[in-house]
Design a protein around this motif. Structure first.
Motif, PDB file in Angstrom:
ATOM      1  N   TYR A  74       0.822  -1.215   0.000  1.00 27.60           N
ATOM      2  CA  TYR A  74       0.000   0.000   0.000  1.00 27.60           C
ATOM      3  C   TYR A  74       0.853   1.261   0.000  1.00 27.60           C
ATOM      4  CZ  TYR A  74      -4.405  -2.410   0.201  1.00 27.60           C
ATOM      5  OH  TYR A  74      -5.489  -3.174  -0.136  1.00 27.60           O
ATOM      6  N   LEU A  75       2.022   1.218   0.634  1.00 24.36           N
ATOM      7  CA  LEU A  75       2.907   2.378   0.577  1.00 24.36           C
ATOM      8  C   LEU A  75       3.389   2.635  -0.845  1.00 24.36           C
ATOM      9  CD1 LEU A  75       5.181   2.048   3.756  1.00 24.36           C
ATOM     10  CD2 LEU A  75       3.417   3.763   3.318  1.00 24.36           C
ATOM     11  N   SER A  76       3.614   1.571  -1.596  1.00 22.04           N
ATOM     12  CA  SER A  76       4.159   1.716  -2.945  1.00 22.04           C
ATOM     13  C   SER A  76       3.189   2.412  -3.892  1.00 22.04           C
ATOM     14  CB  SER A  76       4.536   0.345  -3.509  1.00 22.04           C
ATOM     15  OG  SER A  76       3.383  -0.454  -3.732  1.00 22.04           O
ATOM     16  N   THR A  77       1.895   2.442  -3.550  1.00 18.67           N
ATOM     17  CA  THR A  77       0.929   3.094  -4.439  1.00 18.67           C
ATOM     18  C   THR A  77       1.204   4.590  -4.565  1.00 18.67           C
ATOM     19  OG1 THR A  77      -0.625   3.399  -2.600  1.00 18.67           O
ATOM     20  CG2 THR A  77      -0.885   1.412  -3.932  1.00 18.67           C
ATOM     21  N   MET A  78       1.787   5.183  -3.528  1.00 17.89           N
ATOM     22  CA  MET A  78       2.117   6.615  -3.601  1.00 17.89           C
ATOM     23  C   MET A  78       3.211   6.853  -4.627  1.00 17.89           C
ATOM     24  SD  MET A  78       1.831   7.917   0.346  1.00 17.89           S
ATOM     25  CE  MET A  78       2.343   6.440   1.212  1.00 17.89           C
ATOM     26  N   MET A  79       4.207   5.953  -4.650  1.00 19.51           N
ATOM     27  CA  MET A  79       5.278   6.062  -5.634  1.00 19.51           C
ATOM     28  C   MET A  79       4.739   5.859  -7.046  1.00 19.51           C
ATOM     29  SD  MET A  79       8.239   3.268  -6.384  1.00 19.51           S
ATOM     30  CE  MET A  79       6.900   2.172  -6.896  1.00 19.51           C
ATOM     31  N   GLY A  80       3.946   4.819  -7.232  1.00 22.52           N
ATOM     32  CA  GLY A  80       3.398   4.532  -8.552  1.00 22.52           C
ATOM     33  C   GLY A  80       2.494   5.638  -9.054  1.00 22.52           C
ATOM     34  N   GLY A  81       1.671   6.175  -8.153  1.00 21.86           N
ATOM     35  CA  GLY A  81       0.790   7.273  -8.532  1.00 21.86           C
ATOM     36  C   GLY A  81       1.566   8.503  -8.961  1.00 21.86           C
ATOM     37  N   ARG A  91      -1.258   4.619 -18.378  1.00 14.78           N
ATOM     38  CA  ARG A  91      -1.257   3.397 -19.182  1.00 14.78           C
ATOM     39  C   ARG A  91       0.059   2.643 -19.057  1.00 14.78           C
ATOM     40  NH1 ARG A  91      -2.754   3.937 -25.437  1.00 14.78           N
ATOM     41  NH2 ARG A  91      -4.262   5.373 -24.469  1.00 14.78           N
ATOM     42  N   TYR A  92       1.172   3.367 -19.181  1.00 17.63           N
ATOM     43  CA  TYR A  92       2.461   2.681 -19.089  1.00 17.63           C
ATOM     44  C   TYR A  92       2.782   2.272 -17.662  1.00 17.63           C
ATOM     45  CZ  TYR A  92       3.136   3.849 -23.954  1.00 17.63           C
ATOM     46  OH  TYR A  92       2.971   3.938 -25.310  1.00 17.63           O
ATOM     47  N   ALA A  93       2.225   2.985 -16.697  1.00 12.38           N
ATOM     48  CA  ALA A  93       2.394   2.569 -15.304  1.00 12.38           C
ATOM     49  C   ALA A  93       1.743   1.211 -15.074  1.00 12.38           C
ATOM     50  CB  ALA A  93       1.794   3.608 -14.357  1.00 12.38           C
ATOM     51  N   VAL A  94       0.550   1.020 -15.663  1.00 15.30           N
ATOM     52  CA  VAL A  94      -0.133  -0.280 -15.554  1.00 15.30           C
ATOM     53  C   VAL A  94       0.709  -1.380 -16.192  1.00 15.30           C
ATOM     54  CG1 VAL A  94      -2.130  -1.606 -16.368  1.00 15.30           C
ATOM     55  CG2 VAL A  94      -2.459   0.666 -15.375  1.00 15.30           C
ATOM     56  N   LEU A  95       1.277  -1.108 -17.377  1.00 12.14           N
ATOM     57  CA  LEU A  95       2.090  -2.111 -18.070  1.00 12.14           C
ATOM     58  C   LEU A  95       3.362  -2.444 -17.293  1.00 12.14           C
ATOM     59  CD1 LEU A  95       1.681  -0.760 -21.717  1.00 12.14           C
ATOM     60  CD2 LEU A  95       0.829  -2.948 -20.847  1.00 12.14           C
ATOM     61  N   VAL A  96       4.030  -1.428 -16.767  1.00 12.65           N
ATOM     62  CA  VAL A  96       5.237  -1.661 -15.957  1.00 12.65           C
ATOM     63  C   VAL A  96       4.891  -2.479 -14.719  1.00 12.65           C
ATOM     64  CG1 VAL A  96       6.976  -0.538 -14.500  1.00 12.65           C
ATOM     65  CG2 VAL A  96       6.500   0.363 -16.777  1.00 12.65           C
ATOM     66  N   GLY A  97       3.790  -2.089 -14.054  1.00 15.03           N
ATOM     67  CA  GLY A  97       3.384  -2.814 -12.847  1.00 15.03           C
ATOM     68  C   GLY A  97       3.050  -4.268 -13.135  1.00 15.03           C
ATOM     69  N   ALA A  98       2.307  -4.511 -14.211  1.00 11.29           N
ATOM     70  CA  ALA A  98       1.928  -5.878 -14.558  1.00 11.29           C
ATOM     71  C   ALA A  98       3.153  -6.725 -14.892  1.00 11.29           C
ATOM     72  CB  ALA A  98       0.959  -5.868 -15.738  1.00 11.29           C
ATOM     73  N   LEU A  99       4.135  -6.143 -15.597  1.00  7.64           N
ATOM     74  CA  LEU A  99       5.356  -6.877 -15.941  1.00  7.64           C
ATOM     75  C   LEU A  99       6.152  -7.226 -14.682  1.00  7.64           C
ATOM     76  CD1 LEU A  99       7.379  -7.983 -17.981  1.00  7.64           C
ATOM     77  CD2 LEU A  99       8.363  -5.675 -18.155  1.00  7.64           C
ATOM     78  N   LEU A 100       6.308  -6.264 -13.789  1.00 11.11           N
ATOM     79  CA  LEU A 100       7.055  -6.517 -12.551  1.00 11.11           C
ATOM     80  C   LEU A 100       6.367  -7.588 -11.702  1.00 11.11           C
ATOM     81  CD1 LEU A 100       8.068  -2.867 -11.533  1.00 11.11           C
ATOM     82  CD2 LEU A 100       9.576  -4.675 -12.368  1.00 11.11           C
ATOM     83  N   MET A 101       5.035  -7.562 -11.640  1.00 13.48           N
ATOM     84  CA  MET A 101       4.316  -8.563 -10.856  1.00 13.48           C
ATOM     85  C   MET A 101       4.411  -9.945 -11.492  1.00 13.48           C
ATOM     86  SD  MET A 101       0.967  -6.660  -9.250  1.00 13.48           S
ATOM     87  CE  MET A 101       0.424  -5.846 -10.735  1.00 13.48           C
ATOM     88  N   THR A 102       4.402 -10.007 -12.820  1.00 15.46           N
ATOM     89  CA  THR A 102       4.587 -11.289 -13.495  1.00 15.46           C
ATOM     90  C   THR A 102       5.939 -11.889 -13.140  1.00 15.46           C
ATOM     91  OG1 THR A 102       3.182 -10.607 -15.350  1.00 15.46           O
ATOM     92  CG2 THR A 102       4.698 -12.434 -15.737  1.00 15.46           C
ATOM     93  N   LEU A 103       6.985 -11.057 -13.187  1.00 16.47           N
ATOM     94  CA  LEU A 103       8.331 -11.514 -12.824  1.00 16.47           C
ATOM     95  C   LEU A 103       8.390 -11.903 -11.349  1.00 16.47           C
ATOM     96  CD1 LEU A 103      10.432  -8.830 -14.753  1.00 16.47           C
ATOM     97  CD2 LEU A 103      10.078 -11.229 -15.392  1.00 16.47           C
ATOM     98  N   GLY A 104       7.644 -11.170 -10.507  1.00 15.97           N
ATOM     99  CA  GLY A 104       7.628 -11.477  -9.073  1.00 15.97           C
ATOM    100  C   GLY A 104       7.027 -12.839  -8.787  1.00 15.97           C
ATOM    101  N   HIS A 105       5.904 -13.149  -9.420  1.00 15.96           N
ATOM    102  CA  HIS A 105       5.281 -14.463  -9.231  1.00 15.96           C
ATOM    103  C   HIS A 105       6.169 -15.579  -9.763  1.00 15.96           C
ATOM    104  CE1 HIS A 105       1.490 -13.051  -7.657  1.00 15.96           C
ATOM    105  NE2 HIS A 105       1.302 -12.250  -8.680  1.00 15.96           N
ATOM    106  N   ALA A 106       6.803 -15.341 -10.912  1.00 16.70           N
ATOM    107  CA  ALA A 106       7.707 -16.350 -11.483  1.00 16.70           C
ATOM    108  C   ALA A 106       8.874 -16.609 -10.535  1.00 16.70           C
ATOM    109  CB  ALA A 106       8.215 -15.882 -12.841  1.00 16.70           C
ATOM    110  N   SER A 107       9.375 -15.541  -9.933  1.00 14.95           N
ATOM    111  CA  SER A 107      10.487 -15.683  -8.991  1.00 14.95           C
ATOM    112  C   SER A 107      10.075 -16.491  -7.761  1.00 14.95           C
ATOM    113  CB  SER A 107      10.981 -14.292  -8.571  1.00 14.95           C
ATOM    114  OG  SER A 107      12.077 -14.386  -7.690  1.00 14.95           O
TER     115      SER A 107
END
Length: 580
Positions: A74-81, A91-107
């Motif tokens: 929840y703290l990170s939402t301030m940075m992303g916003g 739009r690109y924030a959503v794409l960056v976030g989705a890519l990072l989360m995909t890599l996070g789950h894979a990790s």
């Protein structure tokens, strides 16, 4: 039609709303699938014995890590916003976030210590980019159709809860019954599907969410006539110090607990170094907040104080409500009789089949409606979405067949957490009707009712656990108590969660929205970390007084906060200056 009008999005509609809304609906659904699916397994994985291929951590260590993880989310939402608003666009924030989360789950699916910690870090940062910007795109899409916005958010949040519900059931089943890696990995697979689908269909949003362009004439600052109070140098230094202390603490506190003191950035402050650091940060924050309140006009100051009051209540709400993936999941795993046979097993099989098949069927129907509108222009996005549904249907049917074929059925411990989303989908329309009726209570009363319902839920599990002896590590309590907990907690959430952000938007001047949303999400983050702190102490309390005593303590805190909310109603009503 005006050139900048958003009416263009209503040329292609599904259920009376722009097709673009449903692109967001499915993207958010898969993100919530992955987030809640992984989260439902985290504490179970950390505390599972080495024999069960877990890490065999004490509950105290698992809850310390969990609390910091959800707090940082929840703290990170301030940075992303901030990055989305100022630099890269929604739009690109959503794409960056989705890519990072995909890599996070894979990790996380690799299951080594470094990969789990790396995965959690990627998920935190990715969520910060993703979470605040999806709703921003919706807001822009409906800018010229405000009368349709409530319906849009209702549809969107149905996607949120549908994703959470299906994610917990499927990821939880695979993780507990087959292997942790499969549960973590499945979450990543569907996050990837959401990312690809959004990327391929992004042109449906026109120019919404692209890199921001400065336009002083139309800026919020230009339109706002309230007294401006820019941050001075000393205030910025203060913010830097308290942010640094807060981030160091939220990472260092679990590291100190897990390493038994070997890792402790604040060790030079003594045994209470972590407590000293966070109390210093909170103290500085309160000093800055109070000072800034004094710099505004009296009406603005009063409204900001009202928001701060509700934010404080929210800290306690989330600290208790978020026991779901922590102590309540542990209670389901270790203290609840989840083995069913005979008629009870058959009833569960039939109910669970309906719970899985009906929502999936409805969402698949919506998918077909979207295809009819968008397949010609966004063929590949629709094909990716189709593939994702074929896979999820396949896994769901496989799970249900396995449950029907098993002689001795055991309900996965994570399954109970899915009830929250199910009850939200079921009860939200009733609560919405209540808020629209002449019996709509004030904000303080809503908070009070929400906290009482939260306490009632904890009282149920406390009563159910009354027969468990102090120090007991296992028991066989009826599942009915956990079902009641999630029912009452969901009703409490419906009283509180939608109300808070609504009052921030109503009470705060336009150009201060971002700052006060930051304060609000900070309160939520503190509450999330507080949930972990409560959970860290469950074994100490359970060993001395029994686990029922732990839940009774949370009941008392909930009721006390509810009473405070209602008692302060006349004061807060005056501070709100007629805003309802």
């Amino acid at each position: 039609m005006a050139q900048n009008s958003t009416d263009q999005f209503f040329k292609s509609t599904v259920l009376g709303h722009p097709s673009g809304l449903f692109v967001l609906f499915f993207t958010e659904m898969w993100e919530r699938f992955s987030y809640y699916g992984m989260r439902s397994l985290l504490v179970l994985f950390l505390t599972a014995s080495l024999f069960d291929e877990g890490w065999g951590w004490p509950r105290e260590h698992a809850m310390a890590l969990f609390g910091s993880y959800v707090g940082l989310v929840y703290l990170s939402t301030m940075m992303g916003g901030y990055f989305a608003d100022k630099i890269i666009g929604f739009r690109y924030a959503v794409l960056v976030g989705a890519l990072l989360m995909t890599l996070g789950h894979a990790s996380m699916a690799i299951e080594t210590p470094w990969s789990i910690y790396l995965g959690l870090g990627l998920l935190v940062i990715g969520n910060g980019f993703f979470k605040p910007n999806m709703t921003s795109i919706i807001s822009e899409m409906y800018k010229d159709r405000p009368e349709k916005k409530d319906g849009a958010y209702t549809i969107f949040y149905m996607g949120v809860n549908a994703g959470a519900f299906i994610g917990i059931i499927l990821c939880g089943y695979l993780g507990e019954q087959v292997g942790w890696s499969l549960g973590f990995g499945l979450a990543g697979v569907f996050m990837l599907f959401g990312l690809i689908q959004f990327w391929l269909a992004q042109n449906i949003f026109g120019k919404i969410g692209l890199k921001p362009v400065k336009n002083d004439a139309n800026s919020i600052e230009a339109q706002d006539t309230d007294k401006r109070v820019p941050f001075t140098t000393w205030q910025l230094i203060l913010i830097f110090i308290m942010v640094a202390l807060g981030l160091l603490w939220i990472i260092n506190a679990p590291a100190t607990t897990i390493s038994d003191g070997a890792i402790n950035v604040f060790g030079f402050l003594g045994e209470q170094g972590n407590n000293i650091a966070i109390l210093t940060a909170l103290g500085l924050f309160l000093v800055l907040l109070v000072y800034r309140f004094t710099q505004y006009s009296s009406i603005t100051r009063d409204k900001l104080i009202a928001v701060a009051f509700f934010a404080l209540l929210s800290v306690f709400f989330w600290a208790i409500f978020e026991q779901s993936p922590g102590t309540l999941t542990i209670f389901a795993n270790d203290y609840t009789d989840r083995s069913l046979d005979g008629a009870s097993a058959n009833i569960f099989r039939i109910v669970n089949t309906c719970l899985v098949v009906v929502p999936l069927g409805i969402i698949s129907w919506v998918l077909i409606l979207l295809f009819k509108q968008t397949f010609a222009k966004y063929k590949w996005a629709n094909l990716v979405l189709s593939l994702s549904f074929i896979i999820v249907w396949g896994i769901a049917i496989w799970m249900l067949v396995n449950q029907f074929n098993s002689e001795n059925l055991e309900i996965p411990a994570s399954w109970f957490a899915s009830l929250n989303s199910l009850f939200i989908i079921t009860l939200a329309p009733l609560f919405s009707k209540w808020w629209e009726s002449k019996y709509n209570p004030s904000a303080n009363v809503k908070y009070g009712i929400g906290m009482f319902l939260l306490g009632l839920g904890m009282a149920c599990v406390a009563f159910g656990a009354a027969g468990i002896e102090p120090g007991a590590k296992t028991a066989s309590v009826s599942i009915i108590w956990l079902i009641l907990v999630y029912l009452f907690h969901t009703m409490g959430e419906l009283c509180i969660s939608p109300v808070g952000l609504s009052y921030v938007s109503k009470l705060v001047p336009a150009r201060m929205i971002a700052f006060m949303f930051g304060v609000w999400y900070l309160a939520v983050a503190i509450g999330m970390k507080g949930a972990g702190v409560f959970g860290e102490n469950v074994d100490k309390i359970a060993d001395e007084n029994g686990i029922s005593y732990f839940f009774w303590l949370l009941t008392i805190v909930s009721v006390a906060v509810g009473v405070i909310s209602i008692v302060f109603q006349p004061i807060i009503k005056k501070l709100m200056h007629g805003v309802r």
